[in-house]
Design an enzyme around this catalytic site. Structure first.
Site, short mmCIF file in Angstrom:
data_model
loop_
_atom_site.label_atom_id
_atom_site.label_comp_id
_atom_site.label_asym_id
_atom_site.label_seq_id
_atom_site.Cartn_x
_atom_site.Cartn_y
_atom_site.Cartn_z
N HIS A 162 -2.45 -5.38 -6.32
CA HIS A 162 -2.68 -6.61 -5.58
C HIS A 162 -4.16 -6.97 -5.59
CE1 HIS A 162 -3.09 -3.29 -2.70
NE2 HIS A 162 -3.96 -4.05 -2.06
N GLU A 168 -3.97 2.77 -2.74
CA GLU A 168 -4.70 1.54 -3.07
C GLU A 168 -4.57 1.33 -4.56
OE1 GLU A 168 -5.70 -0.75 -1.29
OE2 GLU A 168 -7.25 -0.22 0.15
N GLU A 202 -5.68 -1.85 -6.65
CA GLU A 202 -6.25 -3.17 -6.43
C GLU A 202 -7.02 -3.69 -7.63
OE1 GLU A 202 -6.79 -3.17 -1.62
OE2 GLU A 202 -8.58 -2.74 -2.79
N GLU A 222 -14.63 -9.62 10.71
CA GLU A 222 -14.94 -8.19 10.84
C GLU A 222 -16.33 -7.94 11.38
OE1 GLU A 222 -14.30 -5.35 7.68
OE2 GLU A 222 -12.49 -6.40 7.05
N TYR A 230 -8.63 -0.43 -9.81
CA TYR A 230 -8.55 0.99 -9.49
C TYR A 230 -7.23 1.32 -8.80
CZ TYR A 230 -9.47 0.24 -4.52
OH TYR A 230 -9.38 -0.15 -3.20
N TRP A 235 -12.94 3.06 -2.88
CA TRP A 235 -13.38 1.86 -3.60
C TRP A 235 -14.90 1.68 -3.53
CZ3 TRP A 235 -10.37 1.87 0.77
CH2 TRP A 235 -10.95 1.34 1.93
N CYS A 266 -14.26 -5.57 3.48
CA CYS A 266 -13.33 -5.67 2.36
C CYS A 266 -11.96 -6.04 2.94
CB CYS A 266 -13.26 -4.37 1.57
SG CYS A 266 -13.04 -2.92 2.58
N HIS A 298 0.82 -1.21 0.00
CA HIS A 298 0.00 0.00 0.00
C HIS A 298 0.86 1.27 0.00
CE1 HIS A 298 -3.18 -2.87 1.20
NE2 HIS A 298 -3.93 -2.06 0.47
N HIS A 306 -8.16 -8.59 1.71
CA HIS A 306 -7.30 -9.23 0.72
C HIS A 306 -7.19 -10.72 1.02
CE1 HIS A 306 -5.92 -5.16 1.74
NE2 HIS A 306 -5.86 -5.00 0.44
#
Length: 171
Positions: free
Chosen positions: A30, A110, A112, A85, A100, A157, A65, A24, A67
């Protein structure tokens, strides 16, 4: 142990791994995912990111959200993070990916290849306070209006993905 992300090319082919924060800081492309959960009344579950998050703290965003870890599928990672979460479990289906790049706060970027997944649940979440400051069930029309009036309240995002998702759901 430092968390690692999966580096990808613009076609989502794996090209390596990297420390999450370093990826990041350096804006390395990624793999990521964004989960949107709706209830039977058509409301979407939003979360406000906790103040301690390393970027975009205090902003409203989709249900969760994150990874996938190296060796973990997007679907398995999305189920894991939804449980971690938000304390929720539900079936998730893939909707669409998008790519983006955004310069964020705290020197983070970001970049991603983000997979959007959608689920349905009528259960209220039991979020992890280290991840989530607040949550709300909100009708998509209300979110669209607020996004138009106050986009700075939302993650980058989320602002990119939401219109496409709602258009796809309407057709």
């Amino acid at each position: 142990m430092a968390e690692r992300v999966i580096l990808v090319d613009e076609s989502d082919r794996e090209v390596g791994t990297e420390d999450k924060e370093r990826a990041h800081r350096e804006g390395r492309l990624h793999r990521a995912f964004s989960v949107f959960v709706f209830n039977s009344r058509g409301e979407m579950l939003l979360q406000r990111r906790a103040a301690g998050k390393y970027h975009s703290p205090g902003l409203w965003t989709n249900t969760c959200c994150s990874h996938p870890r190296p060796g973990e599928s997007v679907a398995a990672a999305a189920r894991r993070r939804l449980r971690e979460e938000m304390g929720l479990e539900c079936e998730l289906r893939g909707s669409f990916p998008f790519l983006y790049r955004a310069e964020l706060d705290r020197g983070m970027t970001e970049h991603e290849y983000d997979h959007v997944l959608v689920g349905e649940s009528d259960r209220d979440p039991v979020p992890d306070a280290d991840e989530v400051e607040a949550w709300a069930w909100v009708h998509p029309d209300e979110v669209r209006r607020d996004l138009a009036e106050r986009p700075d309240r939302y993650t980058y995002w989320f602002r990119v993905a939401l219109p496409d998702l709602l258009d796809r759901m309407a057709s």
